[in-house]
Design a protein around this motif. Structure first.
Motif, PDB file in Angstrom:
ATOM      1  N   PHE A  49      60.506 -93.546  -5.769  1.00 56.60           N
ATOM      2  CA  PHE A  49      60.332 -94.988  -5.881  1.00 56.60           C
ATOM      3  C   PHE A  49      58.986 -95.232  -6.545  1.00 56.60           C
ATOM      4  N   THR A  50      58.995 -95.805  -7.730  1.00 54.61           N
ATOM      5  CA  THR A  50      57.747 -96.095  -8.418  1.00 54.61           C
ATOM      6  C   THR A  50      57.051 -97.287  -7.770  1.00 54.61           C
ATOM      7  N   ASP A  51      55.724 -97.324  -7.853  1.00 52.90           N
ATOM      8  CA  ASP A  51      55.015 -98.530  -7.425  1.00 52.90           C
ATOM      9  C   ASP A  51      55.349 -99.670  -8.378  1.00 52.90           C
ATOM     10  N   ALA A  52      55.336 -99.377  -9.670  1.00 53.37           N
ATOM     11  CA  ALA A  52      55.705-100.393 -10.663  1.00 53.37           C
ATOM     12  C   ALA A  52      55.951 -99.708 -12.000  1.00 53.37           C
ATOM     13  N   VAL A  53      56.878-100.267 -12.772  1.00 51.55           N
ATOM     14  CA  VAL A  53      57.134 -99.791 -14.132  1.00 51.55           C
ATOM     15  C   VAL A  53      57.172-101.003 -15.059  1.00 51.55           C
ATOM     16  N   LEU A  54      56.431-100.923 -16.146  1.00 52.70           N
ATOM     17  CA  LEU A  54      56.436-101.967 -17.157  1.00 52.70           C
ATOM     18  C   LEU A  54      57.424-101.595 -18.259  1.00 52.70           C
ATOM     19  N   PHE A  55      58.325-102.530 -18.580  1.00 51.51           N
ATOM     20  CA  PHE A  55      59.291-102.325 -19.657  1.00 51.51           C
ATOM     21  C   PHE A  55      59.059-103.345 -20.762  1.00 51.51           C
ATOM     22  N   GLU A  56      59.296-102.906 -21.992  1.00 55.76           N
ATOM     23  CA  GLU A  56      59.301-103.816 -23.130  1.00 55.76           C
ATOM     24  C   GLU A  56      60.160-103.188 -24.223  1.00 55.76           C
ATOM     25  N   GLY A  57      60.979-104.020 -24.861  1.00 54.50           N
ATOM     26  CA  GLY A  57      61.850-103.504 -25.905  1.00 54.50           C
ATOM     27  C   GLY A  57      62.882-102.529 -25.387  1.00 54.50           C
ATOM     28  N   GLY A  58      63.219-102.641 -24.102  1.00 50.82           N
ATOM     29  CA  GLY A  58      64.198-101.747 -23.515  1.00 50.82           C
ATOM     30  C   GLY A  58      63.661-100.379 -23.166  1.00 50.82           C
ATOM     31  N   LYS A  59      62.351-100.168 -23.346  1.00 51.08           N
ATOM     32  CA  LYS A  59      61.736 -98.873 -23.061  1.00 51.08           C
ATOM     33  C   LYS A  59      60.677 -99.018 -21.971  1.00 51.08           C
ATOM     34  N   PRO A  60      60.495 -97.982 -21.151  1.00 48.93           N
ATOM     35  CA  PRO A  60      59.365 -98.011 -20.209  1.00 48.93           C
ATOM     36  C   PRO A  60      58.061 -97.819 -20.969  1.00 48.93           C
ATOM     37  N   LEU A  61      57.116 -98.716 -20.723  1.00 46.59           N
ATOM     38  CA  LEU A  61      55.836 -98.661 -21.409  1.00 46.59           C
ATOM     39  C   LEU A  61      54.744 -98.049 -20.545  1.00 46.59           C
ATOM     40  N   CYS A  62      54.826 -98.311 -19.202  1.00 46.57           N
ATOM     41  CA  CYS A  62      53.789 -97.778 -18.315  1.00 46.57           C
ATOM     42  C   CYS A  62      54.307 -97.672 -16.887  1.00 46.57           C
ATOM     43  N   VAL A  63      54.022 -96.558 -16.253  1.00 48.75           N
ATOM     44  CA  VAL A  63      54.247 -96.365 -14.817  1.00 48.75           C
ATOM     45  C   VAL A  63      52.917 -96.605 -14.117  1.00 48.75           C
ATOM     46  N   PHE A  64      52.919 -97.501 -13.119  1.00 47.41           N
ATOM     47  CA  PHE A  64      51.710 -97.766 -12.335  1.00 47.41           C
ATOM     48  C   PHE A  64      51.816 -97.054 -10.993  1.00 47.41           C
ATOM     49  N   GLU A  65      50.781 -96.312 -10.652  1.00 43.79           N
ATOM     50  CA  GLU A  65      50.703 -95.629  -9.365  1.00 43.79           C
ATOM     51  C   GLU A  65      49.415 -96.091  -8.682  1.00 43.79           C
ATOM     52  N   TYR A  66      49.551 -96.724  -7.499  1.00 43.83           N
ATOM     53  CA  TYR A  66      48.412 -97.304  -6.802  1.00 43.83           C
ATOM     54  C   TYR A  66      47.968 -96.416  -5.645  1.00 43.83           C
ATOM     55  N   LYS A  67      46.654 -96.235  -5.529  1.00 42.53           N
ATOM     56  CA  LYS A  67      46.060 -95.505  -4.423  1.00 42.53           C
ATOM     57  C   LYS A  67      44.997 -96.394  -3.789  1.00 42.53           C
ATOM     58  N   PHE A  68      45.158 -96.694  -2.501  1.00 45.28           N
ATOM     59  CA  PHE A  68      44.237 -97.591  -1.812  1.00 45.28           C
ATOM     60  C   PHE A  68      43.345 -96.795  -0.869  1.00 45.28           C
ATOM     61  N   GLY A  69      42.065 -96.895  -1.073  1.00 47.95           N
ATOM     62  CA  GLY A  69      41.103 -96.159  -0.260  1.00 47.95           C
ATOM     63  C   GLY A  69      39.771 -96.148  -0.978  1.00 47.95           C
ATOM     64  N   ARG A  70      38.899 -95.233  -0.581  1.00 47.56           N
ATOM     65  CA  ARG A  70      37.560 -95.176  -1.158  1.00 47.56           C
ATOM     66  C   ARG A  70      37.463 -94.180  -2.315  1.00 47.56           C
ATOM     67  N   SER A  71      38.466 -93.345  -2.482  1.00 52.92           N
ATOM     68  CA  SER A  71      38.437 -92.374  -3.570  1.00 52.92           C
ATOM     69  C   SER A  71      38.632 -93.070  -4.908  1.00 52.92           C
ATOM     70  N   VAL A  72      37.868 -92.664  -5.895  1.00 54.83           N
ATOM     71  CA  VAL A  72      38.005 -93.247  -7.228  1.00 54.83           C
ATOM     72  C   VAL A  72      38.209 -92.159  -8.295  1.00 54.83           C
ATOM     73  N   ARG A  73      38.510 -90.945  -7.863  1.00 52.29           N
ATOM     74  CA  ARG A  73      38.720 -89.861  -8.806  1.00 52.29           C
ATOM     75  C   ARG A  73      40.152 -89.372  -8.698  1.00 52.29           C
TER      76      ARG A  73
END
Length: 239
Positions: free
Chosen positions: A93-117
């Motif tokens: 299950f993806t967090d989010a997928v951006l589509f345009e022109g019938g193609k996936p443009l970007c998969v978004f994966e979110y991580k919530f916490g203090r880590s930034v790497r």
């Protein structure tokens, strides 16, 4: 034809494959003993993901499919994906997928916490979603994935971050990006999707599930220190 898998698994979740890159032995011990302790960071992350889903506009799967087919710009949250590689069913299950022109443009994966790497396991998880999009019949030649790291209190700013990523990719920005969110506390790594790399990473992980090798433990004591299985793990680095 599907192959026989360890623990008689009918399919392998994308998140489990990603966790194999964190510590494969932990994945095995969880299946053997069924012990899992929900940490505070896990609870907060779960709540933040649920809030993002609640904010999404309600649409039926049929309506979402029609909008994708019409080529609309659409961000789909919690999109279920499935496919088979070398006879092994994979799901996610993806967090989010951006589509345009019938193609996936970007998969978004979110991580919530203090880590930034970014961890390798995070890259792998996003790559698996890209692979599943490909296996589902989508053309992935324009696909990127965005690893978004945010403190829980900054999750309301994520829509603005998404807009920055979307705008960058829509104008043809194809290099890896690093964007700052609200107050500079959100970090985003945008990376082009590599189908060959994604397939190679999954194939390594499937070696365990197909019984071709034993589980490989982490070599980092810091991971053992926060693991709920440290007392029973024969490979613990704290012994």
């Amino acid at each position: 034809m599907n192959v026989s898998l360890r623990f008689a698994m009918p399919f392998i979740p994308a998140s489990w494959i990603a966790e194999q890159y964190y510590c494969e032995k932990k994945v095995e011990l969880r299946l053997l003993h069924g012990l899992e302790v929900e940490t505070e960071s896990m609870r907060v992350g779960k709540e933040a993901h649920e809030e993002l889903v609640d904010q999404a506009l309600p649409s039926s799967p049929e309506e979402i499919a029609r909008r994708i087919q019409r080529g609309e710009l659409i961000l789909v949250r919690e999109m279920p994906l499935g496919g088979s590689l070398e006879g092994v069913p994979l799901v996610g299950f993806t967090d989010a997928v951006l589509f345009e022109g019938g193609k996936p443009l970007c998969v978004f994966e979110y991580k919530f916490g203090r880590s930034v790497r970014p961890r390798r396991s995070h890259h792998v998880q996003a790559q698996i979603y890209g692979l599943l999009l490909y296996l589902s019949g989508f053309v992935t030649d324009r696909l990127h994935y965005a690893l978004v790291y945010a403190p829980p209190e900054e999750r309301e700013a994520l829509e603005a971050v998404e807009e920055q990523v979307i705008e960058a990719l829509r104008v043809g920005e194809r290099r890896s990006l690093r964007l700052d969110g609200e107050g500079g506390r959100i970090r985003v790594w945008v990376t082009p999707f590599d189908l060959s790399e994604a397939r190679e990473n999954v194939m390594w992980a499937l070696g365990f599930w197909k019984g071709e090798r034993e589980a490989i433990p982490t070599t980092r004591a810091a991971k053992c220190r926060v693991c709920e299985f440290q007392a029973i793990c024969p490979a613990s680095r704290l012994r």
